[in-house]
Design an enzyme around this catalytic site. Structure first.
Site, mmCIF file in Angstrom:
data_model
loop_
_atom_site.group_PDB
_atom_site.id
_atom_site.type_symbol
_atom_site.label_atom_id
_atom_site.label_comp_id
_atom_site.label_asym_id
_atom_site.label_seq_id
_atom_site.Cartn_x
_atom_site.Cartn_y
_atom_site.Cartn_z
ATOM 1 N N ASP A 45 4.070 3.163 6.616
ATOM 2 C CA ASP A 45 3.543 2.730 7.876
ATOM 3 C C ASP A 45 4.258 2.465 8.790
ATOM 4 O O ASP A 45 5.418 1.671 8.958
ATOM 5 C CB ASP A 45 2.460 1.972 7.532
ATOM 6 C CG ASP A 45 2.931 0.378 7.569
ATOM 7 O OD1 ASP A 45 3.784 0.063 6.670
ATOM 8 O OD2 ASP A 45 2.418 -0.559 8.258
ATOM 9 N N PHE B 159 14.284 2.812 10.118
ATOM 10 C CA PHE B 159 13.183 2.878 9.554
ATOM 11 C C PHE B 159 12.437 4.163 9.538
ATOM 12 O O PHE B 159 12.380 5.014 10.278
ATOM 13 C CB PHE B 159 12.489 2.132 10.858
ATOM 14 C CG PHE B 159 11.239 1.361 10.118
ATOM 15 C CD1 PHE B 159 10.969 0.287 9.323
ATOM 16 C CD2 PHE B 159 10.109 1.897 10.738
ATOM 17 C CE1 PHE B 159 9.804 -0.355 8.957
ATOM 18 C CE2 PHE B 159 8.774 1.480 10.261
ATOM 19 C CZ PHE B 159 8.811 0.335 9.227
ATOM 20 N N VAL B 160 11.737 4.277 8.291
ATOM 21 C CA VAL B 160 11.246 5.730 8.260
ATOM 22 C C VAL B 160 9.553 5.488 7.675
ATOM 23 O O VAL B 160 9.108 4.293 7.693
ATOM 24 C CB VAL B 160 11.922 6.393 6.723
ATOM 25 C CG1 VAL B 160 12.933 6.891 7.096
ATOM 26 C CG2 VAL B 160 11.486 5.676 5.447
ATOM 27 N N GLU C 295 7.536 2.874 -6.975
ATOM 28 C CA GLU C 295 7.898 2.397 -5.537
ATOM 29 C C GLU C 295 8.050 3.317 -4.703
ATOM 30 O O GLU C 295 8.928 4.502 -4.673
ATOM 31 C CB GLU C 295 9.339 1.437 -5.538
ATOM 32 C CG GLU C 295 8.890 0.033 -5.836
ATOM 33 C CD GLU C 295 8.470 -0.728 -4.572
ATOM 34 O OE1 GLU C 295 7.805 -0.054 -3.845
ATOM 35 O OE2 GLU C 295 8.635 -1.957 -4.401
ATOM 36 N N ASP C 296 7.714 3.330 -3.265
ATOM 37 C CA ASP C 296 7.765 4.094 -2.284
ATOM 38 C C ASP C 296 9.260 4.282 -1.871
ATOM 39 O O ASP C 296 9.971 5.119 -1.746
ATOM 40 C CB ASP C 296 6.776 4.035 -1.096
ATOM 41 C CG ASP C 296 6.875 2.490 -0.727
ATOM 42 O OD1 ASP C 296 7.527 1.577 -1.327
ATOM 43 O OD2 ASP C 296 6.207 1.996 0.224
ATOM 44 N N ASP D 293 14.880 -1.285 -0.402
ATOM 45 C CA ASP D 293 15.648 -1.341 0.690
ATOM 46 C C ASP D 293 16.570 -2.587 0.394
ATOM 47 O O ASP D 293 17.609 -2.284 -0.247
ATOM 48 C CB ASP D 293 14.542 -1.754 1.956
ATOM 49 C CG ASP D 293 15.601 -2.184 3.140
ATOM 50 O OD1 ASP D 293 17.011 -1.817 3.314
ATOM 51 O OD2 ASP D 293 15.066 -2.440 4.260
ATOM 52 N N LYS E 18 0.920 -1.005 0.096
ATOM 53 C CA LYS E 18 -0.120 0.116 -0.044
ATOM 54 C C LYS E 18 0.902 1.354 -0.175
ATOM 55 O O LYS E 18 0.560 2.276 -0.164
ATOM 56 C CB LYS E 18 -0.951 0.094 1.258
ATOM 57 C CG LYS E 18 -1.742 -1.357 1.238
ATOM 58 C CD LYS E 18 -2.190 -1.379 3.027
ATOM 59 C CE LYS E 18 -2.999 -2.458 3.202
ATOM 60 N NZ LYS E 18 -3.313 -2.686 4.823
ATOM 61 N N ARG F 216 0.389 6.449 7.654
ATOM 62 C CA ARG F 216 0.436 6.433 6.091
ATOM 63 C C ARG F 216 0.036 7.997 5.467
ATOM 64 O O ARG F 216 0.475 8.343 4.401
ATOM 65 C CB ARG F 216 -0.348 5.477 5.384
ATOM 66 C CG ARG F 216 0.274 4.123 5.661
ATOM 67 C CD ARG F 216 -0.610 3.007 4.658
ATOM 68 N NE ARG F 216 -0.397 1.665 5.098
ATOM 69 C CZ ARG F 216 0.671 1.020 4.740
ATOM 70 N NH1 ARG F 216 1.623 1.394 3.995
ATOM 71 N NH2 ARG F 216 0.504 -0.368 4.947
HETATM 72 P P1 IMP Z 1 12.876 -4.583 -0.182
HETATM 73 O O1 IMP Z 1 12.404 -5.724 -0.685
HETATM 74 O O2 IMP Z 1 13.626 -4.868 0.998
HETATM 75 O O3 IMP Z 1 13.546 -3.422 -1.314
HETATM 76 O O4 IMP Z 1 11.710 -3.649 0.480
HETATM 77 C C1 IMP Z 1 10.646 -2.913 0.021
HETATM 78 C C2 IMP Z 1 9.523 -2.910 0.834
HETATM 79 O O5 IMP Z 1 9.885 -2.844 2.213
HETATM 80 C C3 IMP Z 1 8.843 -1.464 0.799
HETATM 81 O O6 IMP Z 1 8.128 -1.476 -0.496
HETATM 82 C C4 IMP Z 1 8.432 -1.278 2.054
HETATM 83 O O7 IMP Z 1 7.032 -1.692 2.124
HETATM 84 C C5 IMP Z 1 9.001 -2.166 3.095
HETATM 85 N N1 IMP Z 1 10.164 -0.789 3.748
HETATM 86 C C6 IMP Z 1 11.566 -0.864 3.662
HETATM 87 N N2 IMP Z 1 12.048 -0.141 4.409
HETATM 88 C C7 IMP Z 1 11.062 0.358 4.942
HETATM 89 C C8 IMP Z 1 11.084 1.748 5.840
HETATM 90 O O8 IMP Z 1 11.922 2.259 6.522
HETATM 91 N N3 IMP Z 1 9.620 1.959 6.399
HETATM 92 C C9 IMP Z 1 8.525 1.165 6.018
HETATM 93 N N4 IMP Z 1 8.481 0.407 5.030
HETATM 94 C C10 IMP Z 1 9.675 -0.189 4.490
#
Ligand code: IMP
Length: 185
Positions: A159, A152-153, A99-100, A103, A43, A165
């Site tokens: 969220d 963690f942001v 993408e938001d 990570d 979301k 959000r």
């Molecule tokens: P990745 O697969 O590790 O790159 O993670 C991507 C997803 O992890 C994002 O779309 C977010 O939903 C979640 N995510 C990663 N870091 C954060 C954060 O700092 N705050 C909130 N959600 C996060």
């Protein structure tokens, strides 16, 4: 709004909105004369996609995917579970994944491989936030908003236990709340 878990603001509303404008200008320039299918991952990316889309000067359509959430036990393997697939075919379409935050890159890697297999005319990524320090697999980010530290942001779509959000800025959690809210990986 009072946010007891907030440590400090990372990016305020005007910084975010200025960056969204820059990203929209770059996307509009690159896709001139084309129609873009924006795909957001639910979301977290919804707020960013809504703001970005409203500043694009090319025709767009929306579609959404939902995948298993951050910290899921499958994360380390790079296997992402699809909770909701796209409504429409992307064959022959110019697709931009919105993408938001990136990570580890595992979610995006999985999506890129999956969507590439559906033969879009083109496939690119626009990510507002890039936690470069968290990367486990390489992923291309064609339009990148901000590089941020490996913390963690929350806010602007992201969220903390499904809350905040709707906050129009991005903030860093207090360390004690970070520890409590972080899923066990
Ligand atoms: P990745 O697969 O590790 O790159 O993670 C991507 C997803 O992890 C994002 O779309 C977010 O939903 C979640 N995510 C990663 N870091 C954060 C954060 O700092 N705050 C909130 N959600 C996060």
């Amino acid at each position: 709004m009072h946010i007891p878990e907030m440590d400090r603001i990372l990016l305020d509303e005007s910084e975010i909105q200025a960056k969204v404008g820059e990203l929209a200008a770059a996307v509009s320039r690159d896709y001139r004369g084309k129609e873009v299918r924006l795909i957001a991952v639910l979301k977290g990316a919804v707020i960013f996609m809504a703001d970005l889309a409203r500043r694009l000067e090319v025709p767009v359509s929306f579609d959404f995917m939902a995948v298993s959430s951050y910290g899921h036990s499958t994360q380390s393997s790079g296997v992402v579970r699809i909770l909701k697939d796209l409504d429409e075919s992307i064959e022959g379409r110019h697709v931009l994944i919105v993408e938001d935050i990136v990570d580890t890159g595992l979610t995006l890697r999985y999506l890129l491989d999956l969507l590439e297999g559906r033969r879009p005319a083109s496939l690119r990524v626009c990510a507002l936030l890039d936690k470069v320090g968290g990367r486990k697999v390489a992923v291309p980010i064609h339009y990148r908003g901000f590089e941020i530290p490996n913390q963690f942001v929350v806010g602007y779509g992201l969220d903390y236990m499904e809350r905040y959000r709707n906050v129009p800025f991005l903030f860093i959690m207090k360390p004690e709340a970070q520890a409590a809210g972080k899923p066990a990986v």
